[in-house]
Design an enzyme around this catalytic site. Structure first.
Site, mmCIF file in Angstrom:
data_model
loop_
_atom_site.group_PDB
_atom_site.id
_atom_site.type_symbol
_atom_site.label_atom_id
_atom_site.label_comp_id
_atom_site.label_asym_id
_atom_site.label_seq_id
_atom_site.Cartn_x
_atom_site.Cartn_y
_atom_site.Cartn_z
ATOM 1 N N SER A 103 0.819 -1.207 0.000
ATOM 2 C CA SER A 103 0.000 0.000 0.000
ATOM 3 C C SER A 103 0.857 1.264 0.000
ATOM 4 O O SER A 103 1.604 1.512 -0.924
ATOM 5 C CB SER A 103 -0.962 -0.041 1.191
ATOM 6 N N ASP A 244 -2.220 6.146 -3.492
ATOM 7 C CA ASP A 244 -1.080 5.507 -2.850
ATOM 8 C C ASP A 244 -0.613 4.343 -3.716
ATOM 9 O O ASP A 244 -1.094 4.157 -4.840
ATOM 10 C CB ASP A 244 -1.434 5.066 -1.426
#
Length: 453
Positions: A103, A244
């Protein structure tokens, strides 16, 4: 407490904490679990995708070895956002989905997220079961399947278009006449975000869309939107959108370069959805960390804020429990259950731009009435983790918290919680008056320090 899984799958530094051996054991464990849960089905399938980290190749190979050894087939859909894996798992009716990504973490880290056939992350109890299998592999592999019954690995990268077309389908009309800057964080969004916004007629400029395996999230994306802010102002764009590494989060930037966090994006979406009678029960779910200024703004607009524990899985649990369709976190992890089963940065950005277009307003005009209340966070380092976990049973600490809650009344709130990894007790106080907030936070922190340090 789970041994390998955290609040968002497995995560750690690749090749040190998250090793090929651990990934292969997880592959064995997941394969065993899927066969146990689907005893009547002869061939089982898993959808697998990854972000752009160099360590993704190693983890993909290790997971494949474990899963194929258990007779599980794998469709590898390539570099794709995490919600893309969840979506494809559902529509292809696979038994599970796996996303290899850490992530928003640095490039040296990596992680493994697992989705069930419903496109939702596995519940805690299933992750605990997988951990038990990982630690008892000899029981799982003592009777290996025949060599001609092994699973197969297949490249299925064209399945990306299923996800891309799904994203396009959730928007009515187009975005012609809008100038938008996209920050792909050198991660999973580098292709999908550009494709979708171009197809919808927006004038776009894409930055940080040249992944090389090591530059994911490096001074870019949702965790570092400072450069995006400058580009938005320099290009005189309508807004900027930062994702992200695995594109499950969104942070926005208004035309003046101001950063707009997930809470304010949720508020913007919620108010517009309420106007269109699309907001279930006129309630939204955020976490205990959301500012009371957000709560006051929503209340003013006839919307109730429901709080969940920190972590998108807990937000989703509360949404499902109460039948709600919008929720998320300050970090930009926003879940819109009408369109997907997990946080989706590109999906959220599409609905945000659609909202601005329909409202005929710029982002700064919409969020200007959301006033954050002053907030102070003090991290108190205590003796050790056992002391950290004892704070809630300490009478002096509980008494001072109760006393200060009475003093604040409806002018603020107090949140005391522990760090998940360090011997730290976090004291957060929020309220209308800055001086009161800082004083009360300090007074509580002093008692915690005296009792537990």
């Amino acid at each position: 407490m789970r041994k390998y899984f955290g609040t968002d799958g497995m995560r750690g530094e690749a090749n040190r904490e998250l090793t090929a051996d651990k990934a292969m054991r997880l592959g064995y464990a997941l394969g065993y679990y899927l066969k146990k849960e689907n005893p009547e089905k002869k061939k089982l399938k898993v959808i697998m995708g990854s972000d752009t980290r160099i360590s993704g190749y190693m983890l993909r190979s290790a997971l494949t070895a474990g899963l194929n050894s258990m007779g599980i087939n794998i469709d590898f859909v390539g570099v794709i956002p995490t919600p893309g894996v969840a979506y494809i798992t559902q529509i292809k009716e696979a038994e599970a989905g796996i996303m290899i990504s850490a992530s928003h973490n640095p490039a040296k880290d990596n992680g493994i997220k697992i989705f069930g056939k419903d496109g939702c992350k596995l519940p805690d109890v299933v992750e605990e079961e997988l951990e038990s299998y990982m630690d008892n592999l000899e029981e799982i592999i003592k009777n290996p399947i025949a060599g001609d019954e092994l699973g197969k690995f297949k490249y299925a990268q064209d399945d990306y278009f299923l996800y891309r077309d799904h994203l396009k389908s959730i928007v009515s009309g187009d975005f012609s006449g809008m100038k938008i800057i996209l920050d792909a964080a050198n991660g999973s969004a580098y292709r999908a975000a550009k494709d979708v916004f171009l197809s919808l007629g927006a004038e776009i400029v894409v930055i940080n869309d040249a992944p090389n395996g090591k530059n994911i999230n490096v001074k870019c994306g949702s965790t570092h939107p400072e450069i995006l802010s400058k580009v938005v102002v320099g290009y005189e764009a309508d807004l900027g959108l930062a994702y992200d590494g695995d594109a499950d989060r969104l942070i926005a930037v208004d035309r003046n370069g101001n950063i707009v966090d997930g809470d304010k994006v949720i508020a913007t979406l919620a108010v517009e959805m309420k106007k269109k009678n699309l907001l279930n029960d006129n309630r939204v779910v955020t976490t205990v960390m959301s500012n009371m200024g957000l709560e006051a703004y929503l209340n003013k607009n006839g919307i109730v804020l429901v709080r969940a524990n920190v972590g998108d899985r807990y937000v989703l649990e509360k949404m499902k429990l109460q039948g709600l369709n919008l929720g998320g976190e300050q970090s930009g992890h926003i879940i819109m259950l009408d369109y997907g089963t997990t946080g989706d940065g590109i999906q959220t950005s599409l609905k945000l731009v659609e909202t601005l277009r329909d409202a005929g307003k710029s982002l700064d005009e919409i969020v200007k009435d959301i006033k954050d209340w002053p907030q102070t966070l003090i991290n108190v380092r205590v003796g050790d983790n056992s002391k950290k976990n004892s704070w809630s049973g300490n009478k002096k600490i509980k008494d001072v918290i109760s006393e200060k809650e009475v003093e604040m009344g409806d002018k603020g709130r107090i949140l005391v919680r522990t760090s998940g990894t360090e011997p730290i007790v976090r004291v957060m106080v929020e309220g209308k008056e800055k001086e009161m907030v800082e004083r009360i936070a300090s007074e509580i922190a002093d008692v915690v320090r005296e009792e537990l340090a």
